[in-house]
Scaffold this motif. Structure first.
Motif, PDB file in Angstrom:
ATOM      1  N   SER A 223       0.176  -1.904  10.586  1.00  0.00           N
ATOM      2  CA  SER A 223       0.490  -3.396  10.480  1.00  0.00           C
ATOM      3  C   SER A 223       0.889  -3.614   9.072  1.00  0.00           C
ATOM      4  CB  SER A 223      -0.529  -4.073  10.812  1.00  0.00           C
ATOM      5  OG  SER A 223      -1.709  -4.088  10.114  1.00  0.00           O
ATOM      6  N   LYS A 224       0.586  -2.474   8.112  1.00  0.00           N
ATOM      7  CA  LYS A 224       0.771  -2.856   6.540  1.00  0.00           C
ATOM      8  C   LYS A 224      -0.059  -3.949   6.286  1.00  0.00           C
ATOM      9  CE  LYS A 224       5.309  -0.691   6.525  1.00  0.00           C
ATOM     10  NZ  LYS A 224       4.579   0.661   6.636  1.00  0.00           N
ATOM     11  N   GLN A 225      -1.132  -4.618   6.879  1.00  0.00           N
ATOM     12  CA  GLN A 225      -2.060  -5.654   6.400  1.00  0.00           C
ATOM     13  C   GLN A 225      -3.561  -4.892   6.594  1.00  0.00           C
ATOM     14  OE1 GLN A 225      -0.697  -8.121   9.794  1.00  0.00           O
ATOM     15  NE2 GLN A 225      -0.685  -9.995   8.344  1.00  0.00           N
ATOM     16  N   THR A 226      -4.402  -5.654   5.804  1.00  0.00           N
ATOM     17  CA  THR A 226      -5.716  -5.353   6.125  1.00  0.00           C
ATOM     18  C   THR A 226      -6.125  -5.687   7.395  1.00  0.00           C
ATOM     19  OG1 THR A 226      -6.735  -7.313   5.337  1.00  0.00           O
ATOM     20  CG2 THR A 226      -6.346  -5.826   3.693  1.00  0.00           C
ATOM     21  N   TYR A 227      -7.365  -5.134   7.830  1.00  0.00           N
ATOM     22  CA  TYR A 227      -7.660  -5.232   9.197  1.00  0.00           C
ATOM     23  C   TYR A 227      -7.928  -6.673   9.285  1.00  0.00           C
ATOM     24  CZ  TYR A 227     -11.023  -5.478  12.851  1.00  0.00           C
ATOM     25  OH  TYR A 227     -11.885  -6.161  14.099  1.00  0.00           O
ATOM     26  N   GLN A 228      -8.636  -7.301   8.157  1.00  0.00           N
ATOM     27  CA  GLN A 228      -9.073  -8.894   8.423  1.00  0.00           C
ATOM     28  C   GLN A 228      -7.644  -9.735   8.427  1.00  0.00           C
ATOM     29  OE1 GLN A 228     -10.090  -6.564   6.094  1.00  0.00           O
ATOM     30  NE2 GLN A 228     -12.268  -6.444   7.015  1.00  0.00           N
ATOM     31  N   GLU A 229      -6.669  -9.263   7.969  1.00  0.00           N
ATOM     32  CA  GLU A 229      -5.467 -10.105   7.793  1.00  0.00           C
ATOM     33  C   GLU A 229      -4.967 -10.063   9.066  1.00  0.00           C
ATOM     34  OE1 GLU A 229      -4.336  -9.629   3.079  1.00  0.00           O
ATOM     35  OE2 GLU A 229      -3.443  -8.114   4.318  1.00  0.00           O
ATOM     36  N   TYR A 230      -4.826  -8.702   9.754  1.00  0.00           N
ATOM     37  CA  TYR A 230      -4.290  -8.714  11.070  1.00  0.00           C
ATOM     38  C   TYR A 230      -4.895  -9.578  12.145  1.00  0.00           C
ATOM     39  CZ  TYR A 230      -1.818  -6.839  15.062  1.00  0.00           C
ATOM     40  OH  TYR A 230      -1.206  -6.584  16.167  1.00  0.00           O
ATOM     41  N   VAL A 231      -6.312  -9.326  12.317  1.00  0.00           N
ATOM     42  CA  VAL A 231      -6.888 -10.029  13.118  1.00  0.00           C
ATOM     43  C   VAL A 231      -6.775 -11.547  12.943  1.00  0.00           C
ATOM     44  CG1 VAL A 231      -9.309 -10.487  14.157  1.00  0.00           C
ATOM     45  CG2 VAL A 231      -8.441  -8.113  13.639  1.00  0.00           C
ATOM     46  N   GLN A 232      -6.703 -12.041  11.707  1.00  0.00           N
ATOM     47  CA  GLN A 232      -6.370 -13.358  11.494  1.00  0.00           C
ATOM     48  C   GLN A 232      -5.172 -13.756  11.842  1.00  0.00           C
ATOM     49  OE1 GLN A 232      -8.894 -15.472   9.958  1.00  0.00           O
ATOM     50  NE2 GLN A 232      -7.542 -17.182  10.473  1.00  0.00           N
ATOM     51  N   GLU A 233      -4.432 -13.147  11.482  1.00  0.00           N
ATOM     52  CA  GLU A 233      -2.879 -13.362  11.982  1.00  0.00           C
ATOM     53  C   GLU A 233      -2.492 -13.439  13.375  1.00  0.00           C
ATOM     54  OE1 GLU A 233       1.714 -12.425  10.743  1.00  0.00           O
ATOM     55  OE2 GLU A 233       0.162 -12.072   9.267  1.00  0.00           O
ATOM     56  N   HIS A 234      -2.922 -12.387  14.088  1.00  0.00           N
ATOM     57  CA  HIS A 234      -2.598 -12.049  15.404  1.00  0.00           C
ATOM     58  C   HIS A 234      -3.402 -12.587  16.555  1.00  0.00           C
ATOM     59  CE1 HIS A 234       1.130  -9.817  13.983  1.00  0.00           C
ATOM     60  NE2 HIS A 234       0.369  -9.544  12.879  1.00  0.00           N
ATOM     61  N   ILE A 235      -4.802 -12.629  16.265  1.00  0.00           N
ATOM     62  CA  ILE A 235      -5.428 -13.316  17.282  1.00  0.00           C
ATOM     63  C   ILE A 235      -6.239 -14.570  17.081  1.00  0.00           C
ATOM     64  CG2 ILE A 235      -7.667 -12.569  18.357  1.00  0.00           C
ATOM     65  CD1 ILE A 235      -7.257  -9.722  18.250  1.00  0.00           C
TER      66      ILE A 235
END
Length: 383
Positions: A223-235
């Protein structure tokens, strides 16, 4: 967060109760529903009785909510320390391994985007000889190249756990909530764990948090994001979960305080990471499990169908199976349990009628299985 398998021994006694951000620009639109009805009185009474029983028997605080596809939510809560009903249901709690449903959903989103596949090998996705050295040696043979994404999702990788079997020792060693853990540190802890029990990938099931730590690294790479950034943005943002937070970036001063063996405790949430670091409240978790059950987190209906039906392995014979980030509880409900060193939690959706339920218990030593099973039995009879 902690090994759910440590609690399964309590399953045998299930007949008794054991001694934010701003709204996103493109939020998921809720499905239109018919006018709301109330949950039946029998279901309300049954939930109240169960919650009070758990709280009073164990001297803990328990809150719960149930909701049907076309009903308003019903809340129940009881404080077994003060013997008082709870009327405020907005408190945050540690959802523990319920986080794994967020992590698994993120992986399937990336699969839909053709970033990876279930059959991809871990070492091809995340080549790192130093990280994997001595991580999966069985009878003198290295099996690291045999581990696939699906083995991580459904706990058939054979990896050792990073938590010690002795819970009190873990609490003693890691009671500073500001202690920082990286994925690499946790994996190295697993290598050094004297309790480790490894096996050939795909040969059996063994619940292991290392699997979901590695899935977090896969999410970050593709995703080229941190895990935290990805979950925040996509869920979290698409579902407008206003009271759901990634624990590793949540201020310790605002953390809810759970209990372990009668003592208030705060463990470092970075020790959970993508295996169990999320904090939330009842309403947000109700929103999450409802959206998950409707397939709103995915673009292809076949994705959810596969999650609900494929890749399950026995967790407790004739009772509990574990799939790709989801637990099938006695063929009654789908969801996940969560345990930290301060809380027990459960989130579920009924297979028969799509009622959803969520609960939080502020004591890590009180089994989540009994109330999860009894709630599933209670809701099974609703049409």
């Amino acid at each position: 967060m902690k090994k759910i398998t440590l609690l399964i021994v309590l399953f045998i006694t299930i007949s008794s109760c054991k001694s934010h951000l701003n709204h996103p620009k493109t939020a998921i639109q809720p499905t239109l529903e018919t006018p709301k009805l109330e949950v039946s009185q029998s279901a309300k009474t049954g939930l109240d009785s169960l919650v009070a029983k758990v709280a009073m028997t164990n001297g803990c605080r328990m809150t719960a909510t149930i909701k049907g596809p076309n009903t308003t939510a019903y809340y129940s809560g009881f404080d077994g320390r003060t013997n008082e009903k709870i009327t405020d249901f907005n408190d945050l709690y540690e959802i523990g391994s319920c986080t794994k449903m967020f992590t698994a959903a993120s992986i399937f989103q990336l699969i839909e985007k053709k970033k990876l596949k279930l059959d991809d090998h871990l070492t091809s996705l995340l080549p790192n000889k130093t990280l994997y050295k001595d991580l999966l040696i069985v009878d003198g043979k290295n099996y690291i190249d045999s581990v696939k994404v699906i083995n991580l999702l459904n706990h058939t990788s054979g990896f050792p756990e990073y938590f010690l079997e002795d819970e009190e020792k873990v609490v003693e060693l890691h009671s500073d909530p500001s202690e920082l853990f990286t994925a690499e540190k946790l994996i190295n802890m697993a290598k050094a764990n004297p309790d480790k029990n490894m096996f050939i990938p795909g040969s059996k099931f063994s619940y292991c948090n290392v699997n979901y730590i590695l899935l977090g690294l896969i999410i970050e790479k593709f995703s080229k994001q941190t895990y935290q950034e990805y979950v925040q943005e996509h869920i979290i943002m698409p579902l407008a979960l206003k009271n759901t937070y990634l624990g590793s970036v949540f201020p310790n001063a605002r953390r809810p305080k759970g209990h372990y063996k009668g003592k208030t405790i705060l463990m470092p949430l970075t020790m959970a990471g993508s295996a169990g670091e999320i904090l939330s409240n009842l309403d947000d978790m109700q929103t999450f499990i409802s959206a998950w059950n409707k397939g709103e987190l995915f673009n292809n209906p076949n994705t959810l169908n596969g999650i609900k039906n494929d890749h399950f392995n026995t967790m407790v014979p004739n009772a509990i199976t574990y799939g790709a980030g989801v637990i099938n509880l006695m063929n009654l409900s789908l969801g996940h349990a969560g345990q930290t060193f301060g809380y027990q939690a459960y989130v579920g959706t009924m297979i028969s009628n799509h009622y959803t339920f969520v609960f939080s218990i502020d004591d890590a030593t009180v089994s989540a299985w009994y109330p999860a099973i009894e709630t599933s039995r209670l809701l099974k009879h609703i049409k």
